[in-house]
Write an enzyme that holds these catalytic residues in place. Structure first.
Site, PDB file in Angstrom:
ATOM      1  N   CYS A  82       0.834  -1.203   0.000  1.00 47.79           N
ATOM      2  CA  CYS A  82       0.000   0.000   0.000  1.00 47.79           C
ATOM      3  C   CYS A  82       0.869   1.254   0.000  1.00 47.79           C
ATOM      4  O   CYS A  82       1.777   1.370   0.806  1.00 47.79           O
ATOM      5  CB  CYS A  82      -0.899   0.017   1.229  1.00 47.79           C
ATOM      6  N   CYS A 163      -2.428  -9.104   6.546  1.00 48.16           N
ATOM      7  CA  CYS A 163      -2.517  -7.963   5.642  1.00 48.16           C
ATOM      8  C   CYS A 163      -3.971  -7.504   5.507  1.00 48.16           C
ATOM      9  O   CYS A 163      -4.865  -8.311   5.264  1.00 48.16           O
ATOM     10  CB  CYS A 163      -1.962  -8.370   4.281  1.00 48.16           C
ATOM     11  N   GLN A 288      -8.903 -11.595 -12.248  1.00 46.39           N
ATOM     12  CA  GLN A 288      -8.945 -10.264 -11.625  1.00 46.39           C
ATOM     13  C   GLN A 288      -8.865 -10.404 -10.108  1.00 46.39           C
ATOM     14  O   GLN A 288      -9.508 -11.297  -9.546  1.00 46.39           O
ATOM     15  CB  GLN A 288     -10.252  -9.562 -12.004  1.00 46.39           C
ATOM     16  N   TYR A 317      -7.672  -7.674 -26.461  1.00 48.90           N
ATOM     17  CA  TYR A 317      -6.897  -7.843 -25.217  1.00 48.90           C
ATOM     18  C   TYR A 317      -7.792  -8.557 -24.202  1.00 48.90           C
ATOM     19  O   TYR A 317      -7.991  -8.086 -23.087  1.00 48.90           O
ATOM     20  CB  TYR A 317      -6.438  -6.505 -24.636  1.00 48.90           C
ATOM     21  N   GLU A 338      -6.364 -12.232 -27.876  1.00 49.54           N
ATOM     22  CA  GLU A 338      -5.414 -12.159 -26.752  1.00 49.54           C
ATOM     23  C   GLU A 338      -4.085 -12.762 -27.190  1.00 49.54           C
ATOM     24  O   GLU A 338      -4.047 -13.760 -27.912  1.00 49.54           O
ATOM     25  CB  GLU A 338      -6.020 -12.914 -25.559  1.00 49.54           C
ATOM     26  N   ASP A 395      -9.236  -3.533 -23.808  1.00 50.77           N
ATOM     27  CA  ASP A 395      -8.768  -3.479 -22.409  1.00 50.77           C
ATOM     28  C   ASP A 395      -7.264  -3.747 -22.413  1.00 50.77           C
ATOM     29  O   ASP A 395      -6.807  -4.786 -21.941  1.00 50.77           O
ATOM     30  CB  ASP A 395      -9.515  -4.540 -21.585  1.00 50.77           C
ATOM     31  N   CYS A 422      -6.151   0.752 -17.683  1.00 53.47           N
ATOM     32  CA  CYS A 422      -5.472   0.771 -16.379  1.00 53.47           C
ATOM     33  C   CYS A 422      -4.410   1.868 -16.361  1.00 53.47           C
ATOM     34  O   CYS A 422      -3.576   1.885 -15.461  1.00 53.47           O
ATOM     35  CB  CYS A 422      -4.864  -0.593 -16.080  1.00 53.47           C
TER      36      CYS A 422
HETATM   37  N1  SAH Z   1      -9.803  -8.107 -20.143  1.00 53.08           N
HETATM   38  C1  SAH Z   1      -8.930  -9.086 -19.573  1.00 53.08           C
HETATM   39  C2  SAH Z   1      -7.610  -8.547 -19.059  1.00 53.08           C
HETATM   40  C3  SAH Z   1      -6.939  -7.548 -19.877  1.00 53.08           C
HETATM   41  S1  SAH Z   1      -5.318  -7.212 -19.321  1.00 53.08           S
HETATM   42  C4  SAH Z   1      -9.598  -9.796 -18.438  1.00 53.08           C
HETATM   43  O1  SAH Z   1     -10.529  -9.270 -17.895  1.00 53.08           O
HETATM   44  O2  SAH Z   1      -9.189 -10.866 -18.078  1.00 53.08           O
HETATM   45  C5  SAH Z   1      -4.510  -6.960 -20.862  1.00 53.08           C
HETATM   46  C6  SAH Z   1      -4.327  -8.218 -21.667  1.00 53.08           C
HETATM   47  O3  SAH Z   1      -3.737  -7.867 -22.908  1.00 53.08           O
HETATM   48  C7  SAH Z   1      -3.380  -9.227 -21.044  1.00 53.08           C
HETATM   49  O4  SAH Z   1      -4.062 -10.447 -20.942  1.00 53.08           O
HETATM   50  C8  SAH Z   1      -2.203  -9.319 -22.024  1.00 53.08           C
HETATM   51  O5  SAH Z   1      -1.688 -10.610 -22.128  1.00 53.08           O
HETATM   52  C9  SAH Z   1      -2.857  -8.903 -23.315  1.00 53.08           C
HETATM   53  N2  SAH Z   1      -1.995  -8.325 -24.369  1.00 53.08           N
HETATM   54  C10 SAH Z   1      -0.874  -7.594 -24.222  1.00 53.08           C
HETATM   55  N3  SAH Z   1      -0.443  -7.150 -25.419  1.00 53.08           N
HETATM   56  C11 SAH Z   1      -1.318  -7.612 -26.350  1.00 53.08           C
HETATM   57  C12 SAH Z   1      -1.429  -7.465 -27.773  1.00 53.08           C
HETATM   58  N4  SAH Z   1      -0.540  -6.747 -28.461  1.00 53.08           N
HETATM   59  N5  SAH Z   1      -2.453  -8.060 -28.386  1.00 53.08           N
HETATM   60  C13 SAH Z   1      -3.379  -8.776 -27.685  1.00 53.08           C
HETATM   61  N6  SAH Z   1      -3.325  -8.938 -26.358  1.00 53.08           N
HETATM   62  C14 SAH Z   1      -2.307  -8.365 -25.686  1.00 53.08           C
END
Ligand code: SAH
Length: 466
Positions: A82, A163, A288, A317, A338, A395, A422
């Protein structure tokens, strides 16, 4: 003005950096001070000097800021976890909301964005919200095994089995493991000599199902855990215990988990729900870490997607398909992309587990798969929907989206783009590109996933201008 290291000065903290450090000026010269908040008057000791700024350590607070609270965790200052417990949770949320607004204005060029931003979504109770913990294990000066967390920027362990952001069950788990190790002379891992056995304890908890997983990460074979039955029997007495595993990691590395898992007792996975969707989670799966707030964030993504039942959606993603499956409940067809093959295996298995057959997953880089699929069209009806979807959701990791991807998305021309982020900096940069011509921001929300840290998650809805 000449400054020296270890010199003590008085500062009023005027600003807060994105990393959660206070910033104060002494005769115009700026100093960054960890553990302070805006409005503190503090005595600090200079630790490092650069040409135009310096760093200092908090010695004592002369006059506390009205936003300062007593950090409830006794090791909050030493622990690297933290960063901003000393700031009231209400102010933490305000800090995160403002950070998003500022990035959208400064980097994105969106003036008046505040009017489109929903009030921040914080947790009702910002404690014990994490479902996954990885405690390093070591040995104290008396030779006793200890578990806790690393101090900031080092690998020295701050012993702490309770924690405050982790699930409460962790304390009992750790105490059972430490007592077992002590009784049976099972050595903790020693990073310096790459010797000893127990490196980390990983725990995972299904918040909805109540299922508990414990995984001991070992520098060697699980056969070296003598009297292991004594351990598994003690752990089984914990409510919800479902899976006791070992993971083997004999590498000299900062990576916590190795690739091989062995089941010591019970199943080799636990299950949990986000909303209505069930997920299977093994020691190596990504999931998550704040399931309550994930539901809020993905609920927002679903709301912004505006699905009525027949839509075609891309989820870029997609990780293990958390958002894809959430969307598939209300869409006609979802395509997920992904880069990590194992994540897509999990995604496909989770789709099956939930009897969802309207999701297709692709492994590869979003910036390669999307242009490829878009260019491949043979002109039939399904193809046309796939090439011109109703909604695209992204994402991405912190670095944001590749420009090739953004341009392909624009060419596909969905009615709506939902951007889950993020990192507000790259979010603002990418939104600026997406909103150059045909799209505009309709709404956005900030959802706190990581209380007491500086991580900021947000979601934006962009619509095509008619
Ligand atoms: N929406 C997902 C998490 C997203 S985190 C969930 O809820 O589980 C971002 C994700 O993007 C990760 O899983 C990572 O492996 C992927 N990633 C990173 N670079 C990428 C790319 N160039 N193309 C596709 N996926 C990618």
């Amino acid at each position: 003005m000449e400054f020296k290291k270890n010199q003590e000065i008085l500062l009023t903290i005027e600003d807060f950096t994105r990393e959660g450090e206070g910033l104060g000026k002494y005769q115009g010269f700026p100093f960054f001070v960890k553990d302070t908040v805006i409005g503190d008057k503090a005595r600090v000791s200079i630790t490092k000097l650069k040409k135009n700024y310096g760093y200092a350590r908090l010695v004592n607070i002369m006059e506390p800021s009205p936003d300062r609270v007593e950090a409830p965790c006794p090791v909050a200052r030493q622990c690297g976890g933290c960063k901003i417990q000393q700031l009231s949770y209400e102010k933490q949320l305000e800090f995160k909301w403002n950070q998003v607004a500022n990035c959208m204005k400064r980097i994105g060029g969106f003036s008046g964005i505040e009017d489109l931003m929903e009030p921040v979504y914080g947790m009702d109770v910002p404690w014990h919200f994490r479902n996954k913990a990885q405690f390093p294990v070591g040995t104290d000066k008396k030779g006793n095994p200890v578990a806790g967390f690393y101090a900031g920027r080092t690998h020295s362990i701050i012993p702490n089995t309770s924690c405050l952001i982790q699930a409460e069950v962790n304390q009992e788990i750790l105490e059972i493991i430490l007592a077992y190790m002590k009784r049976n002379h099972i050595p903790a891992y020693d990073e310096k000599n790459h010797s000893g056995l127990v490196r980390h304890v990983l725990t995972r908890l299904g918040f909805v199902t109540g299922q508990v997983m414990v995984c001991l990460i070992l520098n060697g074979s699980p056969g070296r855990l003598t009297h292991v039955k004594e351990l598994t029997e003690a752990l089984q007495r914990i409510d919800g215990m479902t899976s006791i595993m070992a993971n083997i990691n004999t590498a000299k590395t900062n990576k916590i988990l190795g690739s091989q898992c062995v089941t010591l007792w019970g199943k080799d996975y636990i299950e949990d729900y986000i909303g209505e969707i069930r997920y299977r989670i093994s020691p190596l799966s990504f999931f998550q870490v704040n399931p309550g707030q994930t539901r809020v964030l993905y609920g927002k993504a679903l709301e912004y997607a505006g699905l009525t039942g027949g839509e075609t959606v891309w989820d870029l993603y997609c990780g293990i398909g958390t958002i894809s499956l959430f969307l598939a409940q209300k869409a006609g067809q979802v395509y997920g992309v992904e880069i990590i093959p194992e994540a897509i295996e999990d995604a496909r298995r989770n789709a099956k587990l939930n009897h969802m057959d309207n999701v297709t997953f692709y492994v590869g880089k979003a910036e390669e798969i999307l242009p490829r699929e878009y260019g491949r069209g043979c002109g039939d009806a399904v193809d046309n929907l796939k090439n011109h979807p109703d909604v695209i959701v992204v994402d991405p990791p912190r670095k944001g989206c590749d420009e090739v991807l953004l341009n392909t998305m624009l060419a596909m021309g969905p009615d709506r783009i939902v951007y889950v982020s993020c990192d507000p900096g790259t979010l603002a940069r990418d939104c600026r590109i997406l909103c150059r011509k045909d799209y505009e921001i309709k709404k956005m929300a900030v959802v706190d996933q990581f209380g007491h840290s500086c991580h900021v998650e947000s979601v934006v809805l962009m619509s095509r201008i008619k």
